[in-house]
Design a protein around this motif. Structure first.
Motif, short mmCIF file in Angstrom:
data_model
loop_
_atom_site.label_atom_id
_atom_site.label_comp_id
_atom_site.label_asym_id
_atom_site.label_seq_id
_atom_site.Cartn_x
_atom_site.Cartn_y
_atom_site.Cartn_z
N UNK A 56 0.78 -7.53 -6.09
CA UNK A 56 1.15 -6.19 -5.65
C UNK A 56 -0.07 -5.32 -5.32
N UNK A 57 -1.20 -5.54 -6.01
CA UNK A 57 -2.40 -4.74 -5.71
C UNK A 57 -2.80 -4.80 -4.23
N UNK A 58 -3.10 -6.01 -3.69
CA UNK A 58 -3.49 -6.06 -2.28
C UNK A 58 -2.37 -5.71 -1.32
N UNK A 59 -1.12 -5.91 -1.73
CA UNK A 59 0.00 -5.59 -0.84
C UNK A 59 0.15 -4.08 -0.69
N UNK A 60 0.02 -3.33 -1.78
CA UNK A 60 0.05 -1.87 -1.68
C UNK A 60 -1.16 -1.37 -0.90
N UNK A 61 -2.31 -2.04 -1.08
CA UNK A 61 -3.51 -1.68 -0.30
C UNK A 61 -3.23 -1.81 1.20
N UNK A 62 -2.58 -2.92 1.60
CA UNK A 62 -2.24 -3.12 3.01
C UNK A 62 -1.25 -2.05 3.48
N UNK A 63 -0.27 -1.76 2.64
CA UNK A 63 0.73 -0.76 3.02
C UNK A 63 0.09 0.61 3.19
N UNK A 64 -0.85 0.95 2.31
CA UNK A 64 -1.56 2.21 2.45
C UNK A 64 -2.31 2.31 3.76
N UNK A 65 -2.95 1.21 4.17
CA UNK A 65 -3.64 1.18 5.47
C UNK A 65 -2.66 1.37 6.62
N UNK A 66 -1.47 0.78 6.48
CA UNK A 66 -0.45 0.90 7.53
C UNK A 66 -0.05 2.36 7.74
N UNK A 67 0.27 3.06 6.67
CA UNK A 67 0.71 4.45 6.80
C UNK A 67 -0.46 5.37 7.14
N UNK A 68 -1.66 5.07 6.65
CA UNK A 68 -2.81 5.90 6.98
C UNK A 68 -3.12 5.86 8.46
N UNK A 69 -2.78 4.74 9.11
CA UNK A 69 -3.05 4.61 10.55
C UNK A 69 -2.21 5.58 11.38
N UNK A 70 -1.17 6.19 10.79
CA UNK A 70 -0.34 7.13 11.53
C UNK A 70 -1.08 8.42 11.85
N UNK A 71 -2.06 8.76 11.00
CA UNK A 71 -2.78 10.02 11.21
C UNK A 71 -4.20 9.86 10.68
#
Length: 548
Positions: A315-330
Motif C-alpha cells: 500500500x505504501x508505493x500504491x498510495x505514492x502513485x495515487x498521490x502523483x496521479x492527483x497532484x498532476x491535476x494541478x
C-alpha cells in the motif's frame, strides 16, 4: 522533498540498483500474496497448471517491465502523468488521472484491509469476508493502519524504498518458513502420501491435498493471465514510470524478477500451502478465512506482524502513485498534501473489504482500463518516427486535448469489453486485446487527424533540449559514478546480525518441516524476527545517512 512531479528527475537524484531490488521485492512479496496464493487453492486449479502457469506468466511480466516500461521511464525521466500530458494534453490527463488515482486508491485500500485482517485477531474480531465491515472495532483498526501507511507514502520514494529494504528479506523468509511449517499438517492429512523425498512426492501431495483439480474452467492460461496481468497497470500500463524514472539504468527493471519469482511464484505457492494447511487445522473452508487467519495458523503471533508488514509494503508505493496521479491535476498542489488526502480516502475505502473479497476481478478491470494508455504511449514513443509521424505533434497544434488518444482509449476498452460480454472472454484476458488495439489504432487515428501534417521542425528546439538533457545526464553518471559505500565495521556487524537472524528463522522452518512441531516453531520464530528488525533498521538508517 523533491520528487520531480512535473519535470525530469535530476541526475543527482537517481538511485542505485538496491533501491529497486528492495522496492520490487517488498511490494510483490506482500499482502496480495496471501490473498491470491490461497485463491488458486479455493478455485480448484490443478498443481501442474498453477506451477507452469506462474512460471510463464511471471516471465512475461518481467519482460514487460524490461522492454516496455523501463526504456520509456529512463529516457524521459518523467512520471506517467507528466509524459501522458505531453502526449495527450492537459484535457486528457485530467480525465485519466482521476480514474487512475481512484483505481490506485481502491487497490491500496485492499492492502490496508489485508493488514487490518491480521490486527483484528488480537481483538477477537471475526474474519471480514463480506463486502462491508461487520465490526466497528475493525473499522478503527483499518483507520489506524491507514494512518501509518499514508505517513510513509507522504515521505516520498526514498522512504518507501527504504521501508521495503528493511521488510522485504524478512517477508521472503516468512513465506518460506510458513509454508514449510504447515506442510507436515497437510502430509498428516493425506494418507496416500507418506513422506516428501522428491519433487514427485511433493507434486503428488500438492495434487491430492493443496491444488486439487476440480474440473473448473480455470486452468493453465488463466494462471498465466493472472501472473502477467496482475501488475499490468504498472508495467504494460506504464504506472511504474513513477518508480523507474529514478533508476540510473534501464536494466534495473530486471530487479522486477525478484518480485515476480520470489513474490508471485514462490510466495503464491507458499500462501497456497499455508491456506490449505490452515483449512485442515480449523476444519473450515478456505473461503471463510482471511489473510490474517491463514498467517496466524502458520506463524502464530508473528503471522499477525507478517500480514501487517505485507499490507504496508504494497500500500505504501500504491498510495505514492495515487498521490502523483492527483497532484498532476494541478501543478501548484503540494504532493505531500495531495498524498495525505489520498491516504484519507484510501483508508475509508479500506474499511469496506469489497476489493479484498474480489481482488482478481478488480485487478482484471484495472488492467483493462489502463492497458490502452500503455499501448498508445508505446506507439508514440517508439513507432511514430518509424511510421513517418511527428512525435509530440499535439504540442505543435496547441490543442489541450489529443482527440485521437481519447478515441483510442475509449475504442480499446470498448473492443475488450465487447469480447468479454459478447463472446465470453474472461476478464483476466482482456488486457491483451485492449493494449494491442491501442498500439495499432492510435497511429492510424493520429495520422488521419494531424500527426502526419505537422512539420517536425516546429518541435526541433524541444527535441534538441531533450537530447541535451540526456547527454548531460550520461556525462554526470559517467563522472559521478557512485562507488560502493564504504562498509564500516559497524555496518558489517549489523549486516551479519540481520543475515544470521534470517538464517536462524529459516532453520526453524526446516526444523518444523522435519519434526512437525508447529507449536514450538511458532514460539521460537519470534526471537529471530526481533533481532532481524533491530539489525536491519540500524543498517538501513546508517546507509541512508551515508548517502545524504
Amino acid at each position: 522533498m523533491e520528487e520531480f512531479e512535473r519535470e525530469p528527475v535530476a541526475p543527482a537524484a537517481l538511485k542505485p540498483g538496491r533501491y529497486f531490488a528492495a522496492s520490487y521485492a517488498g511490494e510483490h512479496v506482500a499482502g496480495t500474496e496471501f490473498v491470491i496464493g490461497a485463491m488458486f487453492v479455493s478455485w480448484g486449479v490443478g498443481a501442474g497448471d498453477v506451477i507452469a502457469g506462474l512460471l510463464v506468466g511471471n516471465l512475461l511480466a518481467v519482460l514487460s517491465w524490461v522492454l516496455i516500461c523501463a526504456p520509456i521511464a529512463t529516457e524521459t525521466r518523467l512520471t506517467l502523468y507528466a509524459y501522458l500530458e505531453k502526449i495527450a494534453g492537459p484535457g486528457f490527463i485530467k480525465i485519466y488521472s482521476v480514474i487512475n488515482g481512484i483505481l490506485f486508491c481502491i487497490l491500496a485500500g485492499a492492502m490496508i484491509t489485508v493488514s487490518a485482517s491480521a490486527v483484528r485477531i488480537l481483538f477477537g474480531i471475526p474474519p471480514q469476508v463480506e463486502w462491508y465491515p461487520t465490526s466497528m472495532t475493525f473499522v478503527l483498526i483499518a483507520l489506524g493502519v491507514g494512518a501509518v501507511v499514508s505517513f510513509a507514502a507522504m515521505r516520498g520514494f526514498s522512504f518507501v524504498a527504504r521501508f521495503s529494504e528493511v521488510a522485504a528479506p524478512w517477508m521472503i523468509a516468512m513465506f518460506f518458513v510458513g509454508g514449510a511449517a504447515l506442510l507436515p499438517v497437510i502430509l498428516a492429512g493425506t494418507p496416500s502420501v507418506s513422506s516428501i523425498g522428491s519433487y514427485g512426492d511433493f507434486l503428488n501431495l500438492a495434487e491430492t491435498s493443496i491444488w486439487i483439480d476440480q474440473g473448473t474452467d480455470m486452468g493453465f492460461w488463466h494462471v498465466v493471465a493472472i501472473a502477467w496481468g496482475a501488475n499490468l497497470a504498472f508495467h504494460g500500463g506504464l504506472g511504474d514510470m513513477s518508480i523507474l524514472r529514478f533508476a540510473r539504468r534501464s536494466s534495473y527493471a530486471w530487479y522486477s524478477s525478484l518480485g515476480m519469482f520470489i513474490g508471485h511464484f514462490a510466495a503464491w505457492l507458499a500462501a497456497g500451502i499455508m491456506g490449505a494447511g490452515a483449512a485442515m487445522i480449523l476444519q473450515q473452508p478456505l473461503t471463510s478465512m482471511d489473510a490474517g487467519e491463514v498467517a496466524f495458523q502458520a506463524l502464530g503471533p508473528i503471522g499477525i506482524l507478517a500480514v501487517i508488514v505485507a499490507g504496508w509494503t504494497t500500500s505504501n508505493p500504491t498510495i505514492y502513485r495515487s498521490g502523483l496521479a492527483f497532484q498532476s491535476l494541478h501543478p501548484a498542489w503540494s504532493r505531500e498534501r495531495v498524498t495525505l488526502v489520498v491516504g484519507v480516502i484510501t483508508t475509508i475505502i479500506a474499511c469496506f473489504p469489497f476489493v479484498f473479497t474480489r481482488l482478481l476481478d478488480f485487478l482484471g478491470i484495472m488492467a483493462l482500463v489502463m492497458a490502452p494508455i500503455g499501448g498508445l504511449i508505446f506507439a508514440e514513443h517508439f513507432l511514430f518516427k518509424k511510421l513517418g509521424l511527428t512525435r509530440y505533434w499535439r504540442i505543435a497544434t496547441g490543442a489541450a486535448l489529443n482527440t485521437p488518444a481519447l478515441l483510442t482509449w475509449i475504442a480499446s476498452v470498448g473492443v475488450a469489453a465487447l469480447l468479454g460480454y459478447q463472446f465470453g472472454v474472461h476478464v483476466l484476458f482482456l488486457f491483451v486485446p485492449a493494449w494491442l488495439t491501442a498500439l495499432l489504432l492510435y497511429p492510424l487515428l493520429a495520422s488521419a487527424m494531424g500527426a502526419k501534417a505537422v512539420d517536425a521542425s516546429q518541435l526541433a528546439a524541444s527535441e534538441q533540449a531533450e537530447n541535451n538533457r540526456r547527454k548531460a545526464e550520461e556525462a554526470f553518471l559517467d563522472s559521478h559514478a557512485k562507488p560502493q559505500l564504504a562498509s564500516s565495521n559497524t555496518n558489517r556487524l549489523f549486516l551479519i546480525g540481520a543475515s544470521l537472524s534470517l538464517l536462524v528463522a529459516i532453520a526453524l522452518g526446516i526444523s518444523a518441516l522435519t519434526s512437525g512441531d508447529l507449536a514450538r516453531f511458532q514460539s521460537l520464530i519470534i526471537w529471530p524476527t526481533v533481532t532481524y528488525f533491530v539489525f536491519a533498521i540500524l543498517l538501513v538508517r546508517r546507509e541512508a545517512a551515508a548517502e545524504g
